[in-house]
Design an enzyme around this catalytic site. Sequence first.
Site, PDB file in Angstrom:
ATOM      1  N   HIS A   9       1.038  -1.083  -0.038  1.00 47.66           N
ATOM      2  CA  HIS A   9       0.114  -0.066  -0.266  1.00 47.66           C
ATOM      3  C   HIS A   9       0.939   1.381   0.027  1.00 47.66           C
ATOM      4  O   HIS A   9       2.295   1.462   0.360  1.00 47.66           O
ATOM      5  CB  HIS A   9      -0.780   0.018   1.157  1.00 47.66           C
ATOM      6  CG  HIS A   9      -0.195   0.378   2.514  1.00 47.66           C
ATOM      7  ND1 HIS A   9       0.657  -1.145   3.035  1.00 47.66           N
ATOM      8  CD2 HIS A   9       0.035   1.235   3.396  1.00 47.66           C
ATOM      9  CE1 HIS A   9       1.146  -1.180   4.617  1.00 47.66           C
ATOM     10  NE2 HIS A   9       0.614   1.037   4.338  1.00 47.66           N
ATOM     11  N   ALA A  10       0.540   2.259  -0.320  1.00 44.50           N
ATOM     12  CA  ALA A  10       0.807   3.417  -0.359  1.00 44.50           C
ATOM     13  C   ALA A  10       0.030   4.065   0.969  1.00 44.50           C
ATOM     14  O   ALA A  10      -1.195   4.085   0.980  1.00 44.50           O
ATOM     15  CB  ALA A  10       1.265   4.077  -1.473  1.00 44.50           C
TER      16      ALA A  10
END
Length: 93
Positions: A9-10
């Site tokens: 994820h970011a």
Amino acid sequence: DPGARRGYHAHKKLHQLMFCPHGSIEMELDDGREKIKIVLDTPNKVLILKPGIWREFVSKKKGSVLCVLASEKYEEEDYVREHGKFIEMVNEG
């Protein structure tokens, strides 16, 4: 477990400080243009991640621990959980 992968994820606005007090964690980081790997394997190595960095973590030793300090409370809306959408976000930004 060695080889266990997490992350994927970011964040849109969250900043994080990370360190590994025990074991070894390989950080795979992607800003949408360049990918790098950083190994956290001593408590005195600290990684600060700004928003807009895709991250994946790989445990390199059994019992490895990754500690993460976050700048904000948990908000699901802050996460980008699909790499394709992350690349779109980087290209728009």
